[in-house]
Motif scaffolding. Structure first.
Motif, mmCIF file in Angstrom:
data_model
loop_
_atom_site.group_PDB
_atom_site.id
_atom_site.type_symbol
_atom_site.label_atom_id
_atom_site.label_comp_id
_atom_site.label_asym_id
_atom_site.label_seq_id
_atom_site.Cartn_x
_atom_site.Cartn_y
_atom_site.Cartn_z
ATOM 1 N N GLY A 1 -17.383 5.039 -0.581
ATOM 2 C CA GLY A 1 -16.184 5.805 -0.256
ATOM 3 C C GLY A 1 -15.131 5.036 0.530
ATOM 4 N N PRO A 2 -15.538 4.221 1.537
ATOM 5 C CA PRO A 2 -14.534 3.473 2.305
ATOM 6 C C PRO A 2 -13.694 2.513 1.470
ATOM 7 N N MET A 3 -14.200 2.125 0.296
ATOM 8 C CA MET A 3 -13.442 1.210 -0.548
ATOM 9 C C MET A 3 -12.189 1.872 -1.119
ATOM 10 N N TYR A 4 -12.166 3.203 -1.116
ATOM 11 C CA TYR A 4 -10.972 3.898 -1.619
ATOM 12 C C TYR A 4 -9.741 3.481 -0.824
ATOM 13 N N ASP A 5 -9.854 3.516 0.503
ATOM 14 C CA ASP A 5 -8.713 3.145 1.346
ATOM 15 C C ASP A 5 -8.362 1.673 1.175
ATOM 16 N N TYR A 6 -9.388 0.837 1.004
ATOM 17 C CA TYR A 6 -9.132 -0.596 0.801
ATOM 18 C C TYR A 6 -8.291 -0.816 -0.450
ATOM 19 N N TYR A 7 -8.727 -0.240 -1.568
ATOM 20 C CA TYR A 7 -7.999 -0.432 -2.823
ATOM 21 C C TYR A 7 -6.615 0.212 -2.780
ATOM 22 N N LEU A 8 -6.526 1.396 -2.164
ATOM 23 C CA LEU A 8 -5.231 2.068 -2.095
ATOM 24 C C LEU A 8 -4.237 1.251 -1.267
ATOM 25 N N ASN A 9 -4.696 0.718 -0.133
ATOM 26 C CA ASN A 9 -3.818 -0.118 0.688
ATOM 27 C C ASN A 9 -3.389 -1.371 -0.063
ATOM 28 N N ARG A 10 -4.303 -1.914 -0.874
ATOM 29 C CA ARG A 10 -3.959 -3.104 -1.656
ATOM 30 C C ARG A 10 -2.893 -2.788 -2.698
ATOM 31 N N LEU A 11 -3.012 -1.628 -3.339
ATOM 32 C CA LEU A 11 -2.002 -1.213 -4.316
ATOM 33 C C LEU A 11 -0.644 -1.002 -3.648
ATOM 34 N N LYS A 12 -0.665 -0.390 -2.467
ATOM 35 C CA LYS A 12 0.584 -0.159 -1.749
ATOM 36 C C LYS A 12 1.213 -1.479 -1.304
ATOM 37 N N ALA A 13 0.352 -2.443 -0.919
ATOM 38 C CA ALA A 13 0.867 -3.756 -0.522
ATOM 39 C C ALA A 13 1.492 -4.464 -1.724
ATOM 40 N N GLU A 14 0.847 -4.323 -2.895
ATOM 41 C CA GLU A 14 1.397 -4.929 -4.109
ATOM 42 C C GLU A 14 2.746 -4.306 -4.452
ATOM 43 N N GLN A 15 2.822 -2.996 -4.305
ATOM 44 C CA GLN A 15 4.085 -2.291 -4.556
ATOM 45 C C GLN A 15 5.152 -2.779 -3.578
ATOM 46 N N GLN A 16 4.763 -2.945 -2.309
ATOM 47 C CA GLN A 16 5.700 -3.414 -1.295
ATOM 48 C C GLN A 16 6.147 -4.839 -1.585
ATOM 49 N N ARG A 17 5.217 -5.668 -2.098
ATOM 50 C CA ARG A 17 5.582 -7.052 -2.437
ATOM 51 C C ARG A 17 6.640 -7.096 -3.526
ATOM 52 N N LYS A 18 6.511 -6.204 -4.504
ATOM 53 C CA LYS A 18 7.511 -6.159 -5.576
ATOM 54 C C LYS A 18 8.890 -5.821 -5.016
ATOM 55 N N ILE A 19 8.900 -4.876 -4.078
ATOM 56 C CA ILE A 19 10.167 -4.503 -3.452
ATOM 57 C C ILE A 19 10.697 -5.657 -2.607
ATOM 58 N N GLN A 20 9.779 -6.278 -1.849
ATOM 59 C CA GLN A 20 10.177 -7.363 -0.958
ATOM 60 C C GLN A 20 10.622 -8.602 -1.720
ATOM 61 N N ALA A 21 10.058 -8.827 -2.923
ATOM 62 C CA ALA A 21 10.425 -10.013 -3.705
ATOM 63 C C ALA A 21 11.924 -10.065 -3.946
ATOM 64 N N GLU A 22 12.532 -8.905 -4.127
ATOM 65 C CA GLU A 22 13.983 -8.860 -4.327
ATOM 66 C C GLU A 22 14.734 -9.107 -3.028
ATOM 67 N N LYS A 23 14.069 -8.788 -1.907
ATOM 68 C CA LYS A 23 14.711 -8.935 -0.605
ATOM 69 C C LYS A 23 14.599 -10.340 -0.029
ATOM 70 N N VAL A 24 13.702 -11.164 -0.607
ATOM 71 C CA VAL A 24 13.529 -12.529 -0.083
ATOM 72 C C VAL A 24 13.988 -13.562 -1.118
ATOM 73 N N ALA A 25 14.937 -13.173 -1.946
ATOM 74 C CA ALA A 25 15.539 -14.100 -2.908
ATOM 75 C C ALA A 25 16.566 -14.970 -2.179
ATOM 76 N N PRO A 26 16.860 -16.162 -2.739
ATOM 77 C CA PRO A 26 17.882 -17.026 -2.132
ATOM 78 C C PRO A 26 19.183 -16.264 -1.886
ATOM 79 N N GLY A 27 19.746 -16.478 -0.699
ATOM 80 C CA GLY A 27 20.977 -15.803 -0.313
ATOM 81 C C GLY A 27 20.752 -14.562 0.528
ATOM 82 N N LYS A 28 19.512 -14.050 0.547
ATOM 83 C CA LYS A 28 19.196 -12.854 1.324
ATOM 84 C C LYS A 28 18.779 -13.254 2.748
ATOM 85 N N PRO A 29 18.982 -12.358 3.731
ATOM 86 C CA PRO A 29 18.540 -12.645 5.098
ATOM 87 C C PRO A 29 17.017 -12.754 5.168
#
Length: 367
Positions: free
Chosen positions: A205-233
């Motif tokens: 059961g505890p692995m549910y939170d592990y996998y869910l947090n990993r999915l959310k981190a992956e989602q956040q990385r996709k969003i952040q990838a656009e924010k850390v492109a050349p020219g961005k702060p």
């Protein structure tokens, strides 16, 4: 029966009830008869972790002609555990499977069948059912790899992912669904959230939170990838150095900054250290070099600092930081090493993934 009687007597002498004594084998590994010696490595970790303790390892050996190996219980088997079984092959250790076991249970892994079967507890039966739903896709992946057919491989991967999604949707109360969450993409967090509370009540059961947090981190990385492109702060962060002093990116002013995301476990990162030392001496008057150790324990990091003697700023990203909050997610780091050039104005100038000897040539064109 005599062996069990002796075990019960020993347990009684130690003040443990015969009923509580874990005299059952932990694991039975079955294979087809082979003319060669077959070796397995068993490692364990807590039910809510994937990374095993390297100090806690046991070996199983099948001599030529033998078809069954038995792992007897030890002190660590008195708690519910997540077992990782590896088989030694000419190419290294192959992960055979992840097994969850409660004290007193005997888990049987039959490698003579295709696919391999795992039995011995209601949880492993559920996980087996979940894994069997992936069999067509996994077989297609194997065939595509043998044929070196990239198009067929990609289709098979998608087939397997879709099978995982379908199983979870159809079996939200089955704890086996948790095991399939690692196949979901960050666009399918809603599928993961369909899993019901009763599915999380077993050992895994505890692995549910592990996998869910990993999915959310992956989602956040996709969003952040656009924010850390050349020219961005460049996003600000604060991390500890080897002395425990907290260092912020915003405190490094007046020069360019080279951020180096690395790890002591990363072969290409280590290979690049000699060149980085040379370039540091050449560029240190106009560039802050900042290395950020990722996925390293503090002990491994400090040992690497002592071994490689890197004279620039060294920071550590605690691997226990939730993935969605880590500096790796902040900078959308997916491969190692990853290097960023940040200008004196605080904006990102460039990003390079992988060890590229020509990376430092980029500084020659900067004012």
């Amino acid at each position: 029966m005599k062996i069990f009687a002796i075990a019960a007597a020993v347990a009684a002498a130690l003040g443990i009830s015969a009923q509580a004594a874990d005299v059952n084998p932990v694991m039975v590994v079955k294979t087809a008869a082979s003319p060669d010696t077959i070796k397995f490595l068993v490692m364990t970790t807590a039910p809510d972790e994937l990374k095993p303790d390297p100090e806690n390892r046991r070996q199983l050996t099948l001599l030529p002609g033998q078809t069954e190996a038995v792992l007897s219980p030890g002190e660590t088997d008195e708690e519910p555990l997540h077992y990782l079984l590896y088989q030694q092959t000419p190419r290294g250790m192959r992960n055979v499977g992840d097994i969850y076991r409660a004290p007193g249970q005997t888990i049987t892994i039959d490698l003579s069948t295709n696919p391999a079967s795992v039995s011995g507890s209601p949880l492993m039966d559920n996980i087996n059912t979940a894994r069997e739903s992936l069999a067509p896709g996994m077989n297609a992946i194997s065939e595509a790899v043998k044929a070196r057919d990239e198009e067929a491989y990609n289709k098979a991967v998608e087939q397997t992912r879709k099978a995982a999604v379908d199983f979870i949707r159809s079996n939200p109360s089955n704890p086996g669904s948790i095991e399939l969450m690692n196949l979901l993409s960050s666009d399918e967090i809603n599928v993961a959230e369909m899993i019901k509370p009763e599915a999380k009540e077993d050992i895994n059961g505890p692995m549910y939170d592990y996998y869910l947090n990993r999915l959310k981190a992956e989602q956040q990385r996709k969003i952040q990838a656009e924010k850390v492109a050349p020219g961005k702060p460049a996003p600000d962060f604060t991390l500890p150095d080897a002395d425990g002093k907290m260092v912020s990116l915003s405190s490094l002013k007046g020069k360019y900054v080279m951020l180096d995301f690395w790890g002591s476990w990363c072969g290409w990162c280590i290979k690049g250290i000699p060149q980085m030392k040379e370039q540091y001496e050449r560029l240190k008057d106009k560039v802050y070099f900042v290395s950020i150790a990722c996925n390293d324990s503090k002990q491994a990091w400090t040992a690497a600092l002592e071994k490689y003697e890197m004279p620039w700023i060294q920071l550590w990203s605690d691997p226990d930081t939730p993935a969605a909050e880590s500096v790796m997610t902040l900078y959308a780091v997916e491969g190692f090493p990853t290097k960023f050039i940040i200008g004196p104005d605080g904006n990102i100038v460039n990003k390079v993934v992988g060890e590229d000897p020509s990376f430092y040539d980029l500084f020659d064109n900067l004012k």
